[in-house]
Structures are given as structure tokens and as C-alpha cells.
Design a protein around this motif. Structure first.
Motif, PDB file in Angstrom:
ATOM      1  N   ARG A 124       0.834  -1.205   0.000  1.00 30.17           N
ATOM      2  CA  ARG A 124       0.000   0.000   0.000  1.00 30.17           C
ATOM      3  C   ARG A 124       0.867   1.253   0.000  1.00 30.17           C
ATOM      4  N   LEU A 125       1.950   1.227   0.736  1.00 30.12           N
ATOM      5  CA  LEU A 125       2.867   2.369   0.728  1.00 30.12           C
ATOM      6  C   LEU A 125       3.429   2.609  -0.676  1.00 30.12           C
ATOM      7  N   VAL A 126       3.769   1.522  -1.370  1.00 35.30           N
ATOM      8  CA  VAL A 126       4.295   1.655  -2.731  1.00 35.30           C
ATOM      9  C   VAL A 126       3.236   2.250  -3.653  1.00 35.30           C
ATOM     10  N   ARG A 127       1.992   1.785  -3.524  1.00 36.27           N
ATOM     11  CA  ARG A 127       0.914   2.327  -4.365  1.00 36.27           C
ATOM     12  C   ARG A 127       0.692   3.802  -4.081  1.00 36.27           C
ATOM     13  N   VAL A 128       0.769   4.177  -2.815  1.00 33.25           N
ATOM     14  CA  VAL A 128       0.587   5.581  -2.458  1.00 33.25           C
ATOM     15  C   VAL A 128       1.699   6.435  -3.063  1.00 33.25           C
ATOM     16  N   GLU A 129       2.938   5.976  -2.945  1.00 34.92           N
ATOM     17  CA  GLU A 129       4.054   6.742  -3.507  1.00 34.92           C
ATOM     18  C   GLU A 129       3.979   6.803  -5.024  1.00 34.92           C
ATOM     19  N   TRP A 130       3.512   5.733  -5.648  1.00 34.47           N
ATOM     20  CA  TRP A 130       3.323   5.735  -7.100  1.00 34.47           C
ATOM     21  C   TRP A 130       2.298   6.799  -7.494  1.00 34.47           C
ATOM     22  N   ARG A 131       1.190   6.841  -6.772  1.00 31.76           N
ATOM     23  CA  ARG A 131       0.150   7.819  -7.091  1.00 31.76           C
ATOM     24  C   ARG A 131       0.615   9.238  -6.812  1.00 31.76           C
ATOM     25  N   LYS A 132       1.419   9.409  -5.776  1.00 26.42           N
ATOM     26  CA  LYS A 132       1.929  10.755  -5.470  1.00 26.42           C
ATOM     27  C   LYS A 132       2.858  11.263  -6.568  1.00 26.42           C
ATOM     28  N   MET A 133       3.528  10.346  -7.289  1.00 24.41           N
ATOM     29  CA  MET A 133       4.386  10.774  -8.386  1.00 24.41           C
ATOM     30  C   MET A 133       3.583  11.149  -9.623  1.00 24.41           C
ATOM     31  N   LEU A 134       2.494  10.429  -9.879  1.00 21.89           N
ATOM     32  CA  LEU A 134       1.783  10.585 -11.147  1.00 21.89           C
ATOM     33  C   LEU A 134       0.451  11.316 -11.035  1.00 21.89           C
ATOM     34  N   ASP A 135      -0.189  11.263  -9.878  1.00 23.41           N
ATOM     35  CA  ASP A 135      -1.518  11.871  -9.722  1.00 23.41           C
ATOM     36  C   ASP A 135      -1.426  13.344  -9.353  1.00 23.41           C
ATOM     37  N   THR A 136      -0.484  14.044  -9.941  1.00 26.93           N
ATOM     38  CA  THR A 136      -0.379  15.484  -9.771  1.00 26.93           C
ATOM     39  C   THR A 136      -0.265  16.115 -11.152  1.00 26.93           C
ATOM     40  N   ARG A 137      -0.568  17.388 -11.237  1.00 31.79           N
ATOM     41  CA  ARG A 137      -0.512  18.047 -12.531  1.00 31.79           C
ATOM     42  C   ARG A 137       0.909  18.043 -13.092  1.00 31.79           C
ATOM     43  N   GLY A 138       1.888  18.331 -12.216  1.00 29.02           N
ATOM     44  CA  GLY A 138       3.265  18.339 -12.684  1.00 29.02           C
ATOM     45  C   GLY A 138       3.736  16.963 -13.119  1.00 29.02           C
ATOM     46  N   GLY A 139       3.429  15.928 -12.315  1.00 31.32           N
ATOM     47  CA  GLY A 139       3.844  14.581 -12.666  1.00 31.32           C
ATOM     48  C   GLY A 139       3.194  14.081 -13.941  1.00 31.32           C
ATOM     49  N   LEU A 140       1.902  14.398 -14.115  1.00 29.91           N
ATOM     50  CA  LEU A 140       1.189  13.960 -15.317  1.00 29.91           C
ATOM     51  C   LEU A 140       1.798  14.594 -16.565  1.00 29.91           C
ATOM     52  N   TRP A 141       2.028  15.898 -16.523  1.00 31.48           N
ATOM     53  CA  TRP A 141       2.564  16.579 -17.701  1.00 31.48           C
ATOM     54  C   TRP A 141       4.016  16.190 -17.966  1.00 31.48           C
ATOM     55  N   LEU A 142       4.741  15.874 -16.911  1.00 29.54           N
ATOM     56  CA  LEU A 142       6.122  15.419 -17.104  1.00 29.54           C
ATOM     57  C   LEU A 142       6.132  14.072 -17.815  1.00 29.54           C
ATOM     58  N   MET A 143       5.223  13.189 -17.449  1.00 31.90           N
ATOM     59  CA  MET A 143       5.137  11.898 -18.117  1.00 31.90           C
ATOM     60  C   MET A 143       4.669  12.061 -19.559  1.00 31.90           C
ATOM     61  N   ILE A 144       3.704  12.950 -19.788  1.00 31.45           N
ATOM     62  CA  ILE A 144       3.239  13.200 -21.152  1.00 31.45           C
ATOM     63  C   ILE A 144       4.369  13.762 -22.009  1.00 31.45           C
ATOM     64  N   ALA A 145       5.138  14.698 -21.438  1.00 30.31           N
ATOM     65  CA  ALA A 145       6.252  15.280 -22.191  1.00 30.31           C
ATOM     66  C   ALA A 145       7.291  14.221 -22.547  1.00 30.31           C
ATOM     67  N   THR A 146       7.548  13.286 -21.621  1.00 32.70           N
ATOM     68  CA  THR A 146       8.512  12.217 -21.904  1.00 32.70           C
ATOM     69  C   THR A 146       8.002  11.315 -23.021  1.00 32.70           C
ATOM     70  N   ALA A 147       6.710  10.973 -22.973  1.00 37.01           N
ATOM     71  CA  ALA A 147       6.135  10.141 -24.031  1.00 37.01           C
ATOM     72  C   ALA A 147       6.200  10.846 -25.383  1.00 37.01           C
ATOM     73  N   ILE A 148       5.926  12.148 -25.394  1.00 41.22           N
ATOM     74  CA  ILE A 148       6.000  12.914 -26.649  1.00 41.22           C
ATOM     75  C   ILE A 148       7.424  12.933 -27.178  1.00 41.22           C
ATOM     76  N   LEU A 149       8.408  13.102 -26.272  1.00 42.70           N
ATOM     77  CA  LEU A 149       9.811  13.086 -26.696  1.00 42.70           C
ATOM     78  C   LEU A 149      10.196  11.739 -27.309  1.00 42.70           C
ATOM     79  N   LEU A 150       9.717  10.643 -26.716  1.00 42.07           N
ATOM     80  CA  LEU A 150      10.015   9.326 -27.263  1.00 42.07           C
ATOM     81  C   LEU A 150       9.448   9.173 -28.669  1.00 42.07           C
ATOM     82  N   VAL A 151       8.186   9.599 -28.838  1.00 42.89           N
ATOM     83  CA  VAL A 151       7.553   9.487 -30.154  1.00 42.89           C
ATOM     84  C   VAL A 151       8.260  10.374 -31.170  1.00 42.89           C
TER      85      VAL A 151
END
Length: 275
Positions: free
Chosen positions: A26-53
Motif C-alpha cells: 500500500r505504501l508503494v501504491r501511495v508513492e506511485w500515485r503521489k508521483m503521477l496523480d499530480t498536474r506536474g507529474g502527469l505533464w512530465l510523463m506526457i512530455a517524456t512520451a512525446i519526446l520518445l515518439v
């Protein structure tokens, strides 16, 4: 006039001896969500995916515009796609640590789980899972790009990425993630940690070490002992027979840039109080 002194009653207590601890998963799931379930984390992941493409698209564009066949192969795509992975993704492990102090979520985190070592281990586990997930996505994109490039050139698909090189490339990416995590624990500040990481991991190797390495003989002997990329170079080259000395250089650089920051940073996390 006299007053009657009352004997204080028993102080109420809360018995939590029978309460089950928070599961580590549960701690791991919480930390995972804290990385991605934020506006900054979401856009950072989107930017990385766009860079890969975009990276795969640029490679295919070069193949299309070149009259002569270009044999890139799976190994070439893997080397190319490690560049966008190294640009933005190390920010995630830094923010996973510094957010407890910069965004002041530590009061909640360390109240729900007082054992800070377990919190740090959960953060490391979530960071490693994120790194592996992004590497899998990059490998899939690289495989698709390899097939499309071969079809555009009218040549056979080249799968020249051997298992040893693949494993060591993944290990190198994980080491950079852990380096970023360790630097984050040392400074506990997002701007400072990000700046130090990019100076150590990108600017120094590209601007300073490469120049010194090309000019001076002493730099060729010293730099592989202090820079992770140069230390891993002989191991990543399939045409180069790695020696015991090459392995020792990797161990020394890992001790300098990963183990030492993690030890210092862990002590600071255990002693610091978020406010």
C-alpha cells in the motif's frame, strides 16, 4: 471557605498494539500515485512520451529522406531512445523525496507511517517500477521503429541488441534514477536537487569531461573513476572485452554518486522535521 480537591481520573489512552501496520504494497501504491496523480507529474510523463515518439519519428524521417539504406537496428534504436529517457524522467525520483518538504505533505505521510525507513523504501520501489515501465515503453517503441525503418528501406529487420547490452542499459538507467533519488534525499529541495543532478549527470560529461578526455591522457585515466557514464562505457560496448578494472570503476562511481548520497540523505530524512 474551603475547597474540595478532586483526585484526577485515569488519563484516557488509545491502544494501537493490535492495529495491523500499513502493508508495504500500500505504501508503494501511495508513492506511485503521489508521483503521477499530480498536474506536474502527469505533464512530465506526457512530455517524456512525446519526446520518445518525436525521437522515433525523427529517426524514421532520416531513413525516408536518405537515398541509401541505413541500417539502424535494435541496438541503434535502444541507444537513441535512452536520450529522452535520461532528460526528464530523473525528475520523478527527486520530486518523490523533496515533495514531502517542498509541498509540505510530510506531516501527513510521516503521521500515517511513522517509520520513515519504510517510507523511503516504498519511494525507492515506486521509482524502480516507474523506471522499468518507461523502459518497457521505450523498448516497444524502438522495436516498432526498427520494423518500420526496415520496411521503408526494403531491408531485413536487424535484431542486433544482445541480452548483455540490454541488461546493462537497463541497469545504467536504474542507476541514474537512484542517483537522482539519493541527491534528492541530500538536499530535500526540488530546485537544488534537480540542478545538481543535471550538472553532474549531463553537463559535466557533455561539456567538461568530453573535452578533457579528448585532449589529456590523464583525463582518460581519471574520468572513468568519477563518472558513471564513462565507467559503464566499456561494459556497454559489445566489441570491447570488459576487464576487472572496468568493473572496479563502476563500483567506485556507484559508491560516489549513489551509495554515499543515499547514506547521507537517509540520515538527513530521519533527522529532519517537515514543517
Amino acid at each position: 471557605m474551603s475547597t474540595t480537591q478532586q483526585t484526577p481520573g485515569p488519563v484516557p489512552t488509545l491502544d494501537i498494539s493490535q492495529t495491523a501496520p500499513v502493508p508495504f504494497s500500500r505504501l508503494v501504491r501511495v508513492e506511485w500515485r503521489k508521483m503521477l496523480d499530480t498536474r506536474g507529474g502527469l505533464w512530465l510523463m506526457i512530455a517524456t512520451a512525446i519526446l520518445l515518439v518525436i525521437t522515433v519519428g525523427l529517426v524514421l524521417l532520416v531513413v525516408a529522406l536518405n537515398d541509401d539504406p541505413i541500417e539502424i537496428g535494435a541496438a541503434g534504436f535502444s541507444q537513441i531512445l535512452t536520450i529522452p529517457l535520461s532528460l526528464l524522467l530523473p525528475v520523478f525520483p527527486i520530486l518523490s523525496v523533496t515533495s514531502e518538504w517542498g509541498q509540505r505533505t510530510g506531516l501527513v505521510t510521516f503521521t500515517l507511517e511513522p517509520n520513515r525507513v519504510r517510507v523511503l523504501l516504498a519511494k525507492v520501489a515506486s521509482v524502480v517500477l516507474l523506471a522499468m515501465a518507461t523502459i518497457v515503453v521505450a523498448l516497444v517503441l524502438g522495436a516498432l521503429g526498427n520494423v518500420v525503418a526496415a520496411a521503408m528501406d526494403g531491408t531485413d529487420v536487424v535484431w542486433d541488441l544482445d541480452l548483455r547490452t540490454l541488461v546493462l542499459t537497463i541497469v545504467l538507467q536504474l542507476l541514474y534514477f537512484l542517483m537522482a533519488f539519493g541527491i534528492g534525499t541530500v538536499f530535500l529541495s526540488s530546485p537544488a536537487s534537480i540542478a545538481v543532478f543535471y550538472v553532474v549527470a549531463l553537463l559535466l560529461p557533455l561539456l567538461v569531461y568530453s573535452t578533457l578526455y579528448a585532449i589529456f591522457d590523464w583525463a582518460q585515466d581519471i574520468i572513468p573513476w568519477i563518472d558513471l557514464q564513462y565507467a559503464m562505457g566499456p561494459l556497454l560496448d559489445p566489441d570491447d572485452d570488459a576487464t576487472t578494472m572496468d568493473g572496479l570503476r563502476v563500483v567506485v562511481t556507484v559508491l560516489i554518486w549513489i551509495v554515499t548520497p543515499l547514506v547521507i540523505g537517509t540520515r538527513r530524512v530521519l533527522a529532519s522535521e517537515p514543517k
